[in-house]
Design an enzyme around this catalytic site. Structure first.
Site, PDB file in Angstrom:
ATOM      1  N   GLU A 198     -11.649  50.687  68.115  1.00  8.84           N
ATOM      2  CA  GLU A 198     -11.490  49.331  67.585  1.00  8.84           C
ATOM      3  C   GLU A 198     -10.639  49.321  66.316  1.00  8.84           C
ATOM      4  O   GLU A 198      -9.810  48.434  66.123  1.00  8.84           O
ATOM      5  CB  GLU A 198     -12.859  48.705  67.324  1.00  8.84           C
ATOM      6  CG  GLU A 198     -13.661  48.418  68.576  1.00  8.84           C
ATOM      7  CD  GLU A 198     -12.906  47.577  69.583  1.00  8.84           C
ATOM      8  OE1 GLU A 198     -12.209  46.624  69.174  1.00  8.84           O
ATOM      9  OE2 GLU A 198     -13.001  47.871  70.784  1.00  8.84           O
ATOM     10  N   GLU A 221      -5.710  43.581  72.308  1.00 14.88           N
ATOM     11  CA  GLU A 221      -6.044  44.017  73.667  1.00 14.88           C
ATOM     12  C   GLU A 221      -4.895  44.797  74.306  1.00 14.88           C
ATOM     13  O   GLU A 221      -5.134  45.760  75.046  1.00 14.88           O
ATOM     14  CB  GLU A 221      -6.423  42.805  74.527  1.00 14.88           C
ATOM     15  CG  GLU A 221      -7.622  42.013  74.017  1.00 14.88           C
ATOM     16  CD  GLU A 221      -8.857  42.874  73.814  1.00 14.88           C
ATOM     17  OE1 GLU A 221      -9.007  43.898  74.508  1.00 14.88           O
ATOM     18  OE2 GLU A 221      -9.682  42.532  72.948  1.00 14.88           O
ATOM     19  N   HIS A 250      -5.145  48.325  73.224  1.00 17.36           N
ATOM     20  CA  HIS A 250      -6.119  49.088  74.016  1.00 17.36           C
ATOM     21  C   HIS A 250      -5.475  49.629  75.295  1.00 17.36           C
ATOM     22  O   HIS A 250      -5.730  50.762  75.705  1.00 17.36           O
ATOM     23  CB  HIS A 250      -7.317  48.205  74.378  1.00 17.36           C
ATOM     24  CG  HIS A 250      -8.326  48.066  73.297  1.00 17.36           C
ATOM     25  ND1 HIS A 250      -8.766  49.124  72.541  1.00 17.36           N
ATOM     26  CD2 HIS A 250      -8.997  46.965  72.841  1.00 17.36           C
ATOM     27  CE1 HIS A 250      -9.676  48.694  71.668  1.00 17.36           C
ATOM     28  NE2 HIS A 250      -9.823  47.393  71.822  1.00 17.36           N
TER      29      HIS A 250
END
Length: 331
Positions: free
Chosen positions: A249, A167, A170
């Site tokens: 991803e 995360e 990201h």
């Protein structure tokens, strides 16, 4: 999924690609605007105008409507940037997660942030048995990582570290900002597309040419071309949105390995959450931000995430990870 060597080159290439795709989304918005202008011209015509006249009129309408349309889209995106955290919190039912409630999670995230010189995002939680996580925010003071109670209960410390690193990647890669823009623009296009579809389905009489023959079927042709413009813009916007989701991803998985130096932990986390990530009642736009989105589309074309199997295979092939195999279901 890409090997750790050259990862930042791939990240930069993906950012350029994402910028082009986002630009393409805005161009599709103008294509839809042309379709709407042509549809309005056709709907208000008495059936005597030829298609060429209707089309040229729609082009003129688009030229003088472009500035206000651009301003409205910019305002919509600005509002989304400004209030996305609040909106996501309401949509997913998140709550603040304090250090006292989850000290090991805070320590893991803090260590990862220190290793990369990043400001520490906020931590929030969704009280659900589902196992998932997502990053959100469009600027440093908004950055947030949200985890579910099911994820905390299911994963061990090294697996949680891998998920947090995923995360954080990201956030580092500006994925959350890119996806916020994509969701906002595609949301408008989809909303308009659905309205037009329902309107045309309920008003099939518009295709009846009431001209005296001079129009040569101009109104009917204009409606068909307008519908084509609108539905092409709608369909391509969805494809672009899903393309943005899927590519990021693989890069986030690679970034997690680069941060933790532990591909096995990322693989183990993916194995454990497989089939357990569905957040009940949460909009699809939120699910697209998640670590895994079990929702998929026809023939996998409209799946927003690569399959768990594909992501694990990439980690094994390019990061030297070992796959323990599917985790047995609880009896």
């Amino acid at each position: 999924m890409l090997p750790a060597f050259g990862l930042y080159t791939h990240i930069q290439a993906n950012r350029r690609r994402s910028a082009l795709l986002i630009a393409g989304l805005f161009l599709l918005f103008y294509l839809m605007s042309l379709g709407l202008a042509l549809l309005l011209r056709a709907a208000t015509d008495d059936g005597s105008s030829p298609f060429e006249a209707l089309f040229l009129g729609a082009l003129r309408d688009c030229l003088w409507l472009s500035p206000p349309v651009t301003a409205l889209v910019a305002l919509w995106v600005w509002c989304g940037f400004r209030f996305n955290g609040f909106i996501l919190g309401l949509a997913a039912g998140t709550q603040p997660l304090t250090r006292r409630a989850a000290p090991r999670l805070y320590d893991l995230l803090q260590n990862l942030c220190i290793s990369r010189g990043m400001a520490m995002p906020q931590l929030r939680i969704v009280e659900t048995e589902a196992s998932n996580a997502f990053a959100s925010g469009t600027r440093p003071e908004q950055y947030t990582i949200t985890v579910t109670r099911g994820l905390l209960d299911l994963l061990d410390e090294r697996e949680l570290e891998a998920v947090l690193a995923h995360e954080l990647t990201h956030i580092r890669n500006d994925d959350v900002r890119t996806m916020t823009v994509a969701v906002l623009v595609v949301g408008v296009i989809s909303f308009v597309g659905e309205l037009v579809y329902r309107g045309l389905r309920e008003s099939s009489g518009l295709l009846d040419d009431s001209s005296d023959g001079k129009g040569g079927g101009g109104r009917a042709l204009a409606i068909l071309v307008a519908a084509l413009f609108i539905f092409v813009a709608w369909g391509l916007s969805l494809v672009i949105r899903f393309s943005l989701s899927r590519r990021r991803e693989y890069l986030a998985d690679a970034g997690a390995v680069e941060l933790t130096k532990n591909p096995d932990a990322m693989i183990a986390a993916l194995r454990k959450i497989a089939g357990k990530g569905e957040l009940e009642g949460v909009p699809s736009a939120v699910m697209e931000l998640c670590l895994d989105n079990p929702r998929s589309g026809f023939a996998d074309l409209f799946a927003t995430h690569p399959s768990i199997e594909d992501r694990i295979a990439a980690l094994v092939r390019h990061a030297g990870g070992r796959d323990p195999g599917a985790v047995p279901s609880a009896a």
